[in-house]
Scaffold this motif. Sequence first.
Motif, PDB file in Angstrom:
ATOM      1  N   GLN A  99       0.843  -1.192   0.000  1.00  0.00           N
ATOM      2  CA  GLN A  99       0.000   0.000   0.000  1.00  0.00           C
ATOM      3  C   GLN A  99       0.881   1.246   0.000  1.00  0.00           C
ATOM      4  OE1 GLN A  99      -3.485  -0.451  -0.195  1.00  0.00           O
ATOM      5  NE2 GLN A  99      -2.542  -2.438  -0.610  1.00  0.00           N
ATOM      6  N   ARG A 100       0.644   2.122  -0.938  1.00  0.00           N
ATOM      7  CA  ARG A 100       1.363   3.404  -0.999  1.00  0.00           C
ATOM      8  C   ARG A 100       0.342   4.533  -1.040  1.00  0.00           C
ATOM      9  NH1 ARG A 100       6.921   2.906   0.056  1.00  0.00           N
ATOM     10  NH2 ARG A 100       7.821   1.235  -1.227  1.00  0.00           N
ATOM     11  N   THR A 101       0.707   5.661  -0.476  1.00  0.00           N
ATOM     12  CA  THR A 101      -0.197   6.803  -0.464  1.00  0.00           C
ATOM     13  C   THR A 101      -0.330   7.383  -1.872  1.00  0.00           C
ATOM     14  OG1 THR A 101       1.605   8.319   0.043  1.00  0.00           O
ATOM     15  CG2 THR A 101       0.405   7.374   1.912  1.00  0.00           C
ATOM     16  N   SER A 102      -1.471   7.995  -2.126  1.00  0.00           N
ATOM     17  CA  SER A 102      -1.727   8.569  -3.458  1.00  0.00           C
ATOM     18  C   SER A 102      -0.807   9.752  -3.753  1.00  0.00           C
ATOM     19  CB  SER A 102      -3.187   8.996  -3.575  1.00  0.00           C
ATOM     20  OG  SER A 102      -3.499   9.951  -2.579  1.00  0.00           O
ATOM     21  N   ASN A 103      -0.257  10.358  -2.703  1.00  0.00           N
ATOM     22  CA  ASN A 103       0.641  11.507  -2.903  1.00  0.00           C
ATOM     23  C   ASN A 103       2.107  11.147  -2.638  1.00  0.00           C
ATOM     24  OD1 ASN A 103       0.460  11.148  -0.151  1.00  0.00           O
ATOM     25  ND2 ASN A 103       0.209  13.322   0.346  1.00  0.00           N
ATOM     26  N   HIS A 104       2.443   9.879  -2.774  1.00  0.00           N
ATOM     27  CA  HIS A 104       3.827   9.460  -2.549  1.00  0.00           C
ATOM     28  C   HIS A 104       4.744  10.225  -3.516  1.00  0.00           C
ATOM     29  CE1 HIS A 104       7.424   6.950  -2.391  1.00  0.00           C
ATOM     30  NE2 HIS A 104       6.943   6.406  -1.287  1.00  0.00           N
ATOM     31  N   PRO A 105       5.861  10.750  -3.027  1.00  0.00           N
ATOM     32  CA  PRO A 105       6.728  11.584  -3.876  1.00  0.00           C
ATOM     33  C   PRO A 105       7.308  10.856  -5.087  1.00  0.00           C
ATOM     34  CG  PRO A 105       7.774  11.099  -1.763  1.00  0.00           C
ATOM     35  CD  PRO A 105       6.352  10.690  -1.629  1.00  0.00           C
ATOM     36  N   LEU A 106       7.408   9.529  -5.047  1.00  0.00           N
ATOM     37  CA  LEU A 106       7.968   8.788  -6.176  1.00  0.00           C
ATOM     38  C   LEU A 106       6.890   8.136  -7.055  1.00  0.00           C
ATOM     39  CD1 LEU A 106      11.117   7.072  -4.595  1.00  0.00           C
ATOM     40  CD2 LEU A 106      10.938   9.245  -5.818  1.00  0.00           C
ATOM     41  N   ARG A 107       5.637   8.478  -6.797  1.00  0.00           N
ATOM     42  CA  ARG A 107       4.552   7.950  -7.629  1.00  0.00           C
ATOM     43  C   ARG A 107       4.605   8.602  -9.007  1.00  0.00           C
ATOM     44  NH1 ARG A 107      -0.837   6.003  -6.175  1.00  0.00           N
ATOM     45  NH2 ARG A 107      -2.285   6.292  -7.923  1.00  0.00           N
ATOM     46  N   PRO A 108       4.748   7.826 -10.080  1.00  0.00           N
ATOM     47  CA  PRO A 108       4.857   8.417 -11.417  1.00  0.00           C
ATOM     48  C   PRO A 108       3.555   9.081 -11.850  1.00  0.00           C
ATOM     49  CG  PRO A 108       5.568   6.117 -11.398  1.00  0.00           C
ATOM     50  CD  PRO A 108       4.871   6.363 -10.109  1.00  0.00           C
ATOM     51  N   ALA A 109       3.661  10.095 -12.653  1.00  0.00           N
ATOM     52  CA  ALA A 109       2.471  10.739 -13.214  1.00  0.00           C
ATOM     53  C   ALA A 109       1.723   9.720 -14.067  1.00  0.00           C
ATOM     54  CB  ALA A 109       2.869  11.944 -14.050  1.00  0.00           C
ATOM     55  N   GLY A 110       0.422   9.667 -13.900  1.00  0.00           N
ATOM     56  CA  GLY A 110      -0.383   8.742 -14.685  1.00  0.00           C
ATOM     57  C   GLY A 110      -0.334   7.297 -14.223  1.00  0.00           C
ATOM     58  N   TYR A 111       0.258   7.051 -13.060  1.00  0.00           N
ATOM     59  CA  TYR A 111       0.337   5.674 -12.553  1.00  0.00           C
ATOM     60  C   TYR A 111      -1.060   5.096 -12.338  1.00  0.00           C
ATOM     61  CZ  TYR A 111       0.866   1.806  -9.293  1.00  0.00           C
ATOM     62  OH  TYR A 111       0.770   0.578  -8.683  1.00  0.00           O
ATOM     63  N   GLN A 112      -1.267   3.850 -12.763  1.00  0.00           N
ATOM     64  CA  GLN A 112      -2.525   3.147 -12.544  1.00  0.00           C
ATOM     65  C   GLN A 112      -2.250   1.858 -11.792  1.00  0.00           C
ATOM     66  OE1 GLN A 112      -4.318   2.626 -16.415  1.00  0.00           O
ATOM     67  NE2 GLN A 112      -5.329   4.619 -16.312  1.00  0.00           N
ATOM     68  N   SER A 113      -3.003   1.645 -10.726  1.00  0.00           N
ATOM     69  CA  SER A 113      -2.824   0.421  -9.943  1.00  0.00           C
ATOM     70  C   SER A 113      -3.334  -0.772 -10.738  1.00  0.00           C
ATOM     71  CB  SER A 113      -3.591   0.524  -8.616  1.00  0.00           C
ATOM     72  OG  SER A 113      -4.972   0.320  -8.834  1.00  0.00           O
ATOM     73  N   LEU A 114      -3.041  -1.964 -10.240  1.00  0.00           N
ATOM     74  CA  LEU A 114      -3.479  -3.200 -10.882  1.00  0.00           C
ATOM     75  C   LEU A 114      -4.813  -3.706 -10.336  1.00  0.00           C
ATOM     76  CD1 LEU A 114      -0.053  -5.075 -11.070  1.00  0.00           C
ATOM     77  CD2 LEU A 114      -1.358  -4.123 -12.979  1.00  0.00           C
ATOM     78  N   HIS A 115      -5.488  -2.892  -9.546  1.00  0.00           N
ATOM     79  CA  HIS A 115      -6.729  -3.335  -8.911  1.00  0.00           C
ATOM     80  C   HIS A 115      -7.751  -3.833  -9.926  1.00  0.00           C
ATOM     81  CE1 HIS A 115      -6.037  -1.012  -4.884  1.00  0.00           C
ATOM     82  NE2 HIS A 115      -5.028  -1.785  -5.234  1.00  0.00           N
ATOM     83  N   ASN A 116      -7.966  -3.098 -10.997  1.00  0.00           N
ATOM     84  CA  ASN A 116      -8.948  -3.522 -12.002  1.00  0.00           C
ATOM     85  C   ASN A 116      -8.527  -4.814 -12.691  1.00  0.00           C
ATOM     86  OD1 ASN A 116     -10.741  -1.424 -11.496  1.00  0.00           O
ATOM     87  ND2 ASN A 116      -9.822  -0.080 -13.040  1.00  0.00           N
TER      88      ASN A 116
END
Length: 197
Positions: free
Chosen positions: A140-157
């Motif tokens: 689990q990572r926060t939605s505002n994590h500093p290393l989260r790439p722009a446009g990142y999509q989780s694999l949930h779907n």
Amino acid sequence: MAGVRTIKITGQDIHQYLDKLAALRIEVFRHFPYLYDGSQAYEKKYLQTYAKANGSAIILATEQEEVVGASTCIPLSEETSALKQSFKNTAYNMDEIMFFGESVLKETYRGRGIGVEFFRQREGHARQLEKKYATFCAVQRTSNHPLRPAGYQSLHNFWKKRGYTPLPQVSTQMEWKDVDQSEESSKTLNFWIKKLV
């Protein structure tokens, strides 16, 4: 999947792939959301578990002689005490569960159906062992994590399309060093599950 073939390996056959699998895990897990700063020595030791455990298997994706992806599964009863503890106070029988360790795939091979094939083959292996459930956990990572790439999509779907549902009350803690950290830190991983029979 043109040009890529998948094979299932078990037991001692896993040993010949340890170096390649370790390098692949380090390469893929270095990216968000895992951000794992791994070492070859630790990875080889970790992967030995699959060579020794009864009922474990690794699905390899190869192109020519290159290992481009891998996906692991192991009976939950053969896993670490931390993972088994996560299910201790649930209604699930640990002996009926297959744990899916990870799926790692080189970036240029994604979107070609290989991930779907990884799930299909691992579920097939679990059914051969008469397991009733398949489960895995994800960091689990926060939605505002500093290393989260722009446009990142989780694999949930993607997981939901495979028939998996979250287990909101079941989680575990693991420690590793992130690529932007100097020391290990604890992470929360939540479980997903699917009934196989």
